[in-house]
Design a protein around this motif. Structure first.
Motif, short mmCIF file in Angstrom:
data_model
loop_
_atom_site.label_atom_id
_atom_site.label_comp_id
_atom_site.label_asym_id
_atom_site.label_seq_id
_atom_site.Cartn_x
_atom_site.Cartn_y
_atom_site.Cartn_z
N ASP A 86 0.85 -1.20 0.00
CA ASP A 86 0.00 0.00 0.00
C ASP A 86 0.88 1.25 0.00
OD1 ASP A 86 -1.76 2.09 0.45
OD2 ASP A 86 -2.93 1.00 1.95
N PRO A 87 0.88 2.03 -1.07
CA PRO A 87 1.77 3.19 -1.16
C PRO A 87 1.31 4.38 -0.32
CG PRO A 87 0.36 3.12 -3.09
CD PRO A 87 0.08 1.86 -2.31
N ASN A 88 0.13 4.27 0.30
CA ASN A 88 -0.39 5.38 1.11
C ASN A 88 -0.47 5.03 2.59
OD1 ASN A 88 -0.94 7.10 -1.19
ND2 ASN A 88 -2.57 5.65 -1.68
N ALA A 89 0.15 3.92 3.00
CA ALA A 89 0.14 3.51 4.40
C ALA A 89 1.44 3.95 5.07
CB ALA A 89 -0.02 2.01 4.51
N MET A 90 1.33 4.44 6.29
CA MET A 90 2.49 4.87 7.07
C MET A 90 2.37 4.36 8.50
SD MET A 90 3.05 8.84 5.95
CE MET A 90 2.71 9.42 4.29
N MET A 91 3.50 4.25 9.17
CA MET A 91 3.52 3.84 10.58
C MET A 91 4.52 4.70 11.34
SD MET A 91 4.70 0.23 12.33
CE MET A 91 6.42 0.57 11.90
N VAL A 92 4.07 5.26 12.45
CA VAL A 92 4.96 6.00 13.33
C VAL A 92 5.82 5.01 14.12
CG1 VAL A 92 5.09 7.68 15.23
CG2 VAL A 92 3.27 7.85 13.53
N MET A 93 7.09 5.33 14.32
CA MET A 93 7.97 4.45 15.09
C MET A 93 9.10 5.29 15.66
SD MET A 93 10.84 4.41 13.07
CE MET A 93 11.72 2.96 13.64
N GLY A 94 10.07 4.62 16.27
CA GLY A 94 11.21 5.36 16.81
C GLY A 94 12.09 4.47 17.66
N ALA A 95 12.94 5.11 18.47
CA ALA A 95 13.91 4.38 19.28
C ALA A 95 13.25 3.37 20.21
CB ALA A 95 14.74 5.37 20.10
N VAL A 96 12.06 3.69 20.70
CA VAL A 96 11.36 2.78 21.61
C VAL A 96 11.08 1.44 20.93
CG1 VAL A 96 9.20 2.39 22.86
CG2 VAL A 96 10.33 4.61 23.00
N MET A 97 10.70 1.48 19.65
CA MET A 97 10.41 0.25 18.93
C MET A 97 11.67 -0.58 18.77
SD MET A 97 8.50 -0.34 15.26
CE MET A 97 6.88 0.07 15.92
N LEU A 98 12.80 0.06 18.49
CA LEU A 98 14.05 -0.68 18.36
C LEU A 98 14.39 -1.38 19.67
CD1 LEU A 98 16.37 1.74 16.32
CD2 LEU A 98 14.65 0.12 15.50
N GLY A 99 14.21 -0.67 20.79
CA GLY A 99 14.47 -1.26 22.10
C GLY A 99 13.56 -2.44 22.37
N GLY A 100 12.29 -2.31 21.98
CA GLY A 100 11.34 -3.40 22.18
C GLY A 100 11.67 -4.63 21.36
N ILE A 101 12.17 -4.40 20.15
CA ILE A 101 12.56 -5.52 19.29
C ILE A 101 13.76 -6.26 19.90
CG2 ILE A 101 13.62 -6.07 17.05
CD1 ILE A 101 11.81 -3.85 15.86
N ILE A 102 14.68 -5.49 20.48
CA ILE A 102 15.86 -6.10 21.09
C ILE A 102 15.47 -6.96 22.29
CG2 ILE A 102 18.00 -5.62 22.37
CD1 ILE A 102 18.23 -3.06 20.58
N THR A 103 14.58 -6.45 23.13
CA THR A 103 14.20 -7.19 24.34
C THR A 103 13.16 -8.27 24.08
OG1 THR A 103 12.53 -5.51 24.90
CG2 THR A 103 14.72 -5.24 25.87
N GLY A 104 12.22 -7.99 23.18
CA GLY A 104 11.11 -8.92 22.98
C GLY A 104 11.28 -9.92 21.87
N LYS A 105 12.18 -9.61 20.91
CA LYS A 105 12.41 -10.50 19.75
C LYS A 105 11.09 -10.93 19.11
CE LYS A 105 16.74 -12.32 21.66
NZ LYS A 105 16.76 -11.45 22.86
#
Length: 321
Positions: A86-105
């Motif tokens: 979908d070329p019109n879909a966006m998602m807000v993200m940031g450093a918090v998401m990176l941290g969550g990926i590291i801890t939660g896998k």
């Protein structure tokens, strides 16, 4: 060519995907995934960005979906699965998401969707409820040293920058990071309610999430995680000037859907750049004390890779992973 024939040809080209991506993005409905509950920094960023997209004339309308939990991983998974191509879909993200990926896998990683832009940076502020018997970070630290479990730190999901900061504060004052009593919340609204209700000892988040409560006297701001005092927030002392050698920043950005083409990515990037030049976005920066930090293209790709590595190393040192 007759007008009706031209319009039919134009419609056929659009259906076939042969028109420039920016052309159909401008007239389309932008779908904004906010991977957090209402009331937090991602929510504020996503809605401010949506307003800026409309103000800049690059989106006809914007709809929002909040899907909180697991440092954004739940919203990320839904965005990945439902918005592919979908070329019109966006998602807000940031450093918090990176941290969550590291801890939660989680099963879906940020590498599976399309990076578009970093938007802002912001430092974390630690606050106390107005009713707290403590008045300074020194008071909190003294209680932490006596009984680490007695101090409840409230903030975003596990792996958030405020979680990392709390762990670093403990380490800096000689308390094992593993002993901190950290209470994660799915969104800024839940964290604010817990702080105001005295259900946590000290809360941490971006200033914008606490601003109205600090200004009304319902919260006491006791520290900011910047290296020096921030313009407009000069009354809030840094951790460093209170003898705690901790400095950490937060950033927020936006990603596009999985499976979009390089041309579609370029069109979305152009939309975001134009939005950040709008009056609505400039007003949002001032209102929320956000520092503009626009970064796009390969520079943004490299930044995310580097920040992911830095966060992982920081969290390993803090005993969080």
């Amino acid at each position: 060519m007759r007008r009706d024939t031209f319009l039919k040809s134009l419609a056929a080209l659009a259906a076939a995907g042969a028109l420039p991506n920016a052309a159909w993005a401008q007239g389309a409905n932008v779908k904004m995934m906010i991977p957090a509950n209402p009331g937090g920094g991602w929510d504020g960023t996503g809605r401010a960005l949506g307003e800026a997209l409309r103000d800049a004339g690059v989106a006809a309308s914007v709809t929002y979906e909040n899907k909180g939990g697991a440092a954004g991983a739940i919203g990320l998974a839904q965005f990945y699965n439902s918005a592919k191509g979908d070329p019109n879909a966006m998602m807000v993200m940031g450093a918090v998401m990176l941290g969550g990926i590291i801890t939660g896998k989680p099963p879906v990683s940020i590498t599976q969707v399309t990076p578009i832009a970093r938007l802002t940076t912001e430092y974390n502020v630690f606050v106390l409820p107005a009713s707290s018997p403590f008045n300074t970070m020194k008071d909190v630290v003294e209680a932490l040293k006596k009984d680490p479990g007695s101090v409840k730190w409230g903030g975003g999901s596990r792996g958030s920058t405020e979680h990392i900061a709390a762990s670093q504060i403990a380490q800096a004052v000689g308390v094992p990071a593993a002993k901190i009593n950290y209470v994660p919340f799915r969104g800024g609204g839940e964290a604010v309610a817990a702080i105001l209700g005295g259900n946590v000892t000290v809360g941490g988040s971006g200033y914008s999430e606490f601003q109205q409560y600090i200004e009304s006297g319902k919260m006491k701001a006791i520290a900011i995680t910047s290296g020096q005092r921030v313009k407009g927030l000069e009354k809030i002392p840094t951790l460093k000037e209170q003898g705690i050698d901790v400095e950490i920043g937060n950033w927020r950005g936006v990603y596009g859907a999985a499976g979009i083409t390089p041309e579609q990515r370029a069109a979305l990037t152009e939309m975001i750049v134009k939005a950040t030049k709008s009056k609505a976005w400039q007003e949002a920066l001032v209102k929320n004390n956000w520092t503009p930090a626009l970064l796009t293209g390969k520079d943004f790709d490299s930044f995310v890779d580097k920040d992911f590595s830095t966060l992982r190393a920081t969290m390993v040192r803090a005993g969080m992973v």
